[in-house]
Every structure is written in C-alpha cells, then in structure tokens.
Design an enzyme around this catalytic site. Sequence first.
Site, mmCIF file in Angstrom:
data_model
loop_
_atom_site.group_PDB
_atom_site.id
_atom_site.type_symbol
_atom_site.label_atom_id
_atom_site.label_comp_id
_atom_site.label_asym_id
_atom_site.label_seq_id
_atom_site.Cartn_x
_atom_site.Cartn_y
_atom_site.Cartn_z
ATOM 1 N N GLY A 56 -25.035 -9.494 15.744
ATOM 2 C CA GLY A 56 -23.649 -9.471 15.267
ATOM 3 C C GLY A 56 -22.588 -9.619 16.347
ATOM 4 N N ASN A 75 -9.862 -3.239 8.407
ATOM 5 C CA ASN A 75 -10.188 -3.133 9.843
ATOM 6 C C ASN A 75 -9.040 -3.599 10.733
ATOM 7 O OD1 ASN A 75 -10.300 -5.936 9.703
ATOM 8 N ND2 ASN A 75 -12.030 -6.071 11.115
ATOM 9 N N LYS A 79 -12.369 3.069 8.067
ATOM 10 C CA LYS A 79 -11.915 1.843 7.396
ATOM 11 C C LYS A 79 -11.405 2.112 5.983
ATOM 12 C CE LYS A 79 -14.714 -1.361 10.103
ATOM 13 N NZ LYS A 79 -15.651 -2.481 10.097
#
Length: 274
Positions: free
Chosen positions: A242, A88, A67
């Site tokens: 998540g 991202n 990233k």
Amino acid sequence: MFTEKFAVIGHPIEHSKSPVIHQAFASQFGKSISYEKLLSPLDGFSETLNRLHLEGYRGVNITVPFKFEAYEASHTLSDRATAAGAVNTLSFKDQQIIGDNTDGCGLVNDILKHWHRTIEGKQILLLGAGGAAQGVILPLLAQKPALLTVANRSLDKARTMVERFEAGAKSNQVKLAVQTFDNLAENYDIVINATSAGLQAEALPIKDVVFAHHTLAYDMMYGRETPFMQQARAAEAQVADGLGMLVEQAAEAFYIWHGLRPDTASVIQSFRQT
Ligand code: ATR
C-alpha cells in the site's frame, strides 16, 4: 514569507510518513509549508481539531482511529467522504470544516498509474468489510469494473456494507456480489486486501485459485510482507503493497489544499530505496 500550516492527527502517529510526503510535494513547487505529526488524546479529538482551526491551520489529514470522528466534525462532506463514512482530509475555510476522503482515489490512482493496470471491465475482489474497504468502494465502482465481489469473514457485514453501494453499482453497470472467503472459487484480475488481518500477521482463509499469473494482488498495508502477500507471491501473482496508495492519497489531499498535482512516482521511488 507566510507559511501555511498543516498537520496529520492520529493515535499512534509517530510512524506517519505524511509530513515527509507533503514536504516532498511542496518542494517540487518551491512552496514553503509546515506539516506536523500530532498525537491527539483518544478522547480529545474535537479539542485538538478546534485548537488547530483557531490557530489558523489550512488543513489536516486524519488517520487511525479518528476518521469517523473527523466525518462527524465536518460541516460539509464530499460525495466520496459520504460514501466512505469516513474522512481523511479536512480543510478549514473561514468558519467551515470541509471533509473529504482521498483513500479510495489513492488506491485507484496507484493501480492505474504505478501498477499499469486498468480496472474498467475487469473482475475485482475486495477482501474485508470494515472502514478501509468501505472507503475504496465508490472510487472502484467509478472505474466501471465488470464485477466487484466483496468477501468478508462475516457475510452479514459485507451484505450491509454493499447495500449502500447498490445504486452506484447499477449506474456504473457493475455487478456487485458478496461472498465468504471459503466460497471464493475463481480467479480475479485484481485482489485487494482491505482486512486488518495482516496487522496480526494472520492469514486469510482464501484458496490459491483466486490468484492467476495475471492477477495483481494488492495489500493496502505497507511496510511489511503480510501472509496475504506471501500467499499471492507463492501463487505467482504480481504483488503490491500500500505504499503507492499512501503517496497517492496524499497527492489528492495536496491537490485539494494547493490546487497542484505533484509528481508521485519520484516520492514512491525514494521510499522504496530507503
Ligand atoms: P479497518 O478500519 O482497518 O477496515 P475494521 O473496520 O475493524 O478496520 O475492519 C477490519 C476488517 O478486517 C473486517 O472486514 C474484519 O472482518 P470481520 O468483519 O469479519 O470482523 C477483517 N478482519 C480482521 N481480522 C481478520 C482475520 N484474522 N481474518 C479475516 N478477516 C479479518
């Protein structure tokens, strides 16, 4: 029919759910896309990226550990990518590489839409001061919580990270604080674990007092029950993993590339059932 090409680049990459998510979104609109998983050599990210650009890919998602390299490779950056210091989502437009970061937006949208919580006016605790934590601060501040406390094992690292966001906190009238884990002594409306401790199944030295019954304890990891989640569950907080963030960050990337907002609830539900 012309099929637009997309990919996710990482190392490792085999576990990635991004192709399945993007194909599910595309099928909601009757669109035909290709979306591959690409394992880039650790020392070969820029070559991988250049190849995809030359081969006419429309965009790529970037995951661990690239990233920051994606941030460096971008010719233009969105404000949220600049604040995150990481990218991202990349879009190829003519000769340009445009970098964005949809992780924080994904977290916020999951909390608002799927966990039915508001952040505005609330007391938020963010655990961690690495890349994952930095990536979500600006979108959290934009929701105008009353307080955002960042707690980290290394207090200096938390201080350095938070300094970058002081102007953003002030303009959103958010009280921004830093704390060590040991010194956390009150409960929060939302506690977000952005440390990587769960990867090694390590517990964080936080006291149960941070969790009240009304607390949403959110772990940015998915696919396993971390010690953080176990602790929060035992303290009778509401626990989230998540997965929704993963789907929502993909939805924002889909919007960047296609200008369309997919239904995310059905995709999250289908993962929960498998
Ligand atoms: P990421 O990109 O996943 O955020 P990172 O930048 O290496 O990875 O950051 C990892 C974060 O998890 C840091 O906040 C780190 O704390 P330190 O800054 O003190 O190193 C935190 N972390 C990792 N393992 C931990 C553990 N066992 N206990 C507490 N914090 C941990």
